[in-house]
Design a protein around this motif. Structure first.
Motif, mmCIF file in Angstrom:
data_model
loop_
_atom_site.group_PDB
_atom_site.id
_atom_site.type_symbol
_atom_site.label_atom_id
_atom_site.label_comp_id
_atom_site.label_asym_id
_atom_site.label_seq_id
_atom_site.Cartn_x
_atom_site.Cartn_y
_atom_site.Cartn_z
ATOM 1 N N GLY A 2 0.789 -1.227 0.000
ATOM 2 C CA GLY A 2 0.000 0.000 0.000
ATOM 3 C C GLY A 2 0.821 1.276 0.000
ATOM 4 O O GLY A 2 0.272 2.368 -0.081
ATOM 5 N N ASN A 3 2.121 1.164 0.087
ATOM 6 C CA ASN A 3 3.013 2.325 0.043
ATOM 7 C C ASN A 3 3.714 2.355 -1.316
ATOM 8 O O ASN A 3 4.136 1.319 -1.820
ATOM 9 C CB ASN A 3 4.072 2.234 1.144
ATOM 10 C CG ASN A 3 3.440 2.092 2.504
ATOM 11 O OD1 ASN A 3 2.601 2.879 2.882
ATOM 12 N ND2 ASN A 3 3.839 1.072 3.242
ATOM 13 N N ARG A 4 3.850 3.538 -1.896
ATOM 14 C CA ARG A 4 4.572 3.653 -3.162
ATOM 15 C C ARG A 4 6.023 3.991 -2.848
ATOM 16 O O ARG A 4 6.322 4.880 -2.066
ATOM 17 C CB ARG A 4 3.970 4.724 -4.060
ATOM 18 C CG ARG A 4 4.734 4.828 -5.374
ATOM 19 C CD ARG A 4 3.937 5.444 -6.486
ATOM 20 N NE ARG A 4 2.733 4.742 -6.853
ATOM 21 C CZ ARG A 4 2.709 3.693 -7.694
ATOM 22 N NH1 ARG A 4 3.796 3.212 -8.193
ATOM 23 N NH2 ARG A 4 1.548 3.158 -8.005
ATOM 24 N N VAL A 5 6.936 3.236 -3.445
ATOM 25 C CA VAL A 5 8.362 3.419 -3.240
ATOM 26 C C VAL A 5 8.977 3.920 -4.545
ATOM 27 O O VAL A 5 8.743 3.348 -5.606
ATOM 28 C CB VAL A 5 9.032 2.090 -2.821
ATOM 29 C CG1 VAL A 5 10.519 2.266 -2.615
ATOM 30 C CG2 VAL A 5 8.372 1.532 -1.577
ATOM 31 N N VAL A 41 5.890 7.113 -0.460
ATOM 32 C CA VAL A 41 4.602 7.785 -0.280
ATOM 33 C C VAL A 41 3.740 6.814 0.521
ATOM 34 O O VAL A 41 3.261 5.816 -0.003
ATOM 35 C CB VAL A 41 3.940 8.121 -1.636
ATOM 36 C CG1 VAL A 41 2.601 8.784 -1.412
ATOM 37 C CG2 VAL A 41 4.860 8.986 -2.475
ATOM 38 N N PRO A 42 3.560 7.070 1.828
ATOM 39 C CA PRO A 42 2.772 6.147 2.647
ATOM 40 C C PRO A 42 1.299 6.159 2.244
ATOM 41 O O PRO A 42 0.741 7.196 1.913
ATOM 42 C CB PRO A 42 2.961 6.661 4.070
ATOM 43 C CG PRO A 42 3.753 7.902 4.000
ATOM 44 C CD PRO A 42 4.087 8.177 2.581
ATOM 45 N N ALA A 43 0.688 4.982 2.279
ATOM 46 C CA ALA A 43 -0.738 4.819 1.975
ATOM 47 C C ALA A 43 -1.117 5.526 0.675
ATOM 48 O O ALA A 43 -2.111 6.258 0.623
ATOM 49 C CB ALA A 43 -1.583 5.310 3.142
ATOM 50 N N ASP A 44 -0.350 5.293 -0.365
ATOM 51 C CA ASP A 44 -0.623 5.918 -1.671
ATOM 52 C C ASP A 44 -1.946 5.371 -2.222
ATOM 53 O O ASP A 44 -2.114 4.162 -2.348
ATOM 54 C CB ASP A 44 0.521 5.601 -2.630
ATOM 55 C CG ASP A 44 0.405 6.338 -3.946
ATOM 56 O OD1 ASP A 44 -0.700 6.783 -4.308
ATOM 57 O OD2 ASP A 44 1.440 6.470 -4.631
ATOM 58 N N GLY A 46 -5.376 -1.270 -2.242
ATOM 59 C CA GLY A 46 -5.628 -2.134 -1.109
ATOM 60 C C GLY A 46 -4.428 -2.773 -0.447
ATOM 61 O O GLY A 46 -4.518 -3.876 0.055
ATOM 62 N N GLY A 47 -3.299 -2.115 -0.435
ATOM 63 C CA GLY A 47 -2.138 -2.682 0.245
ATOM 64 C C GLY A 47 -1.488 -3.828 -0.492
ATOM 65 O O GLY A 47 -0.733 -4.584 0.074
ATOM 66 N N GLN A 48 -1.815 -3.984 -1.778
ATOM 67 C CA GLN A 48 -1.206 -5.063 -2.548
ATOM 68 C C GLN A 48 0.175 -4.639 -3.011
ATOM 69 O O GLN A 48 0.500 -3.482 -3.085
ATOM 70 C CB GLN A 48 -2.062 -5.403 -3.759
ATOM 71 C CG GLN A 48 -3.435 -5.902 -3.394
ATOM 72 C CD GLN A 48 -4.270 -6.107 -4.640
ATOM 73 O OE1 GLN A 48 -3.816 -5.925 -5.746
ATOM 74 N NE2 GLN A 48 -5.505 -6.516 -4.438
#
Length: 94
Positions: free
Chosen positions: A64-67, A83-86, A91-93
């Motif tokens: 669920g976070n974009r790196v 970017v946390p909780a992008d 759905g956190g995949q």
């Protein structure tokens, strides 16, 4: 050539050969990464390729976070941003 000079030349050649081989051994050495529980090769990263002379970037969702990772060829450095909780990472995949 005097025997002393031959011995000195042979010793210098030996030291140079050892130094050359020691410098090349890094290419055969495996990565010294920290221990890890696994890796994610299931989903591809989105690559952002820049013109020559500029760093490239890659982005991927992780739980669920974009790196974002910026890199420049095979150089030893990179930059990382998260970017946390992008909301674009469904759905956190991964």
């Amino acid at each position: 050539m005097k025997p002393t000079r031959r011995l000195t030349a042979a010793a210098l050649a030996g030291v140079a050969a050892v130094a050359l081989l020691a410098g090349c051994s890094k290419f055969a050495e495996p990565f010294k990464d920290a221990p890890r529980s696994g890796h994610d090769n299931g989903s591809p990263a989105d690559l952002i390729r820049m013109p020559d002379g500029f760093s490239n970037a890659a982005t991927k969702c992780d739980h669920g976070n974009r790196v974002y990772i910026a890199y420049h060829g095979d150089e030893k450095y990179a930059a990382i941003a998260v970017v946390p909780a992008d909301p674009t990472c469904a759905g956190g995949q991964r």
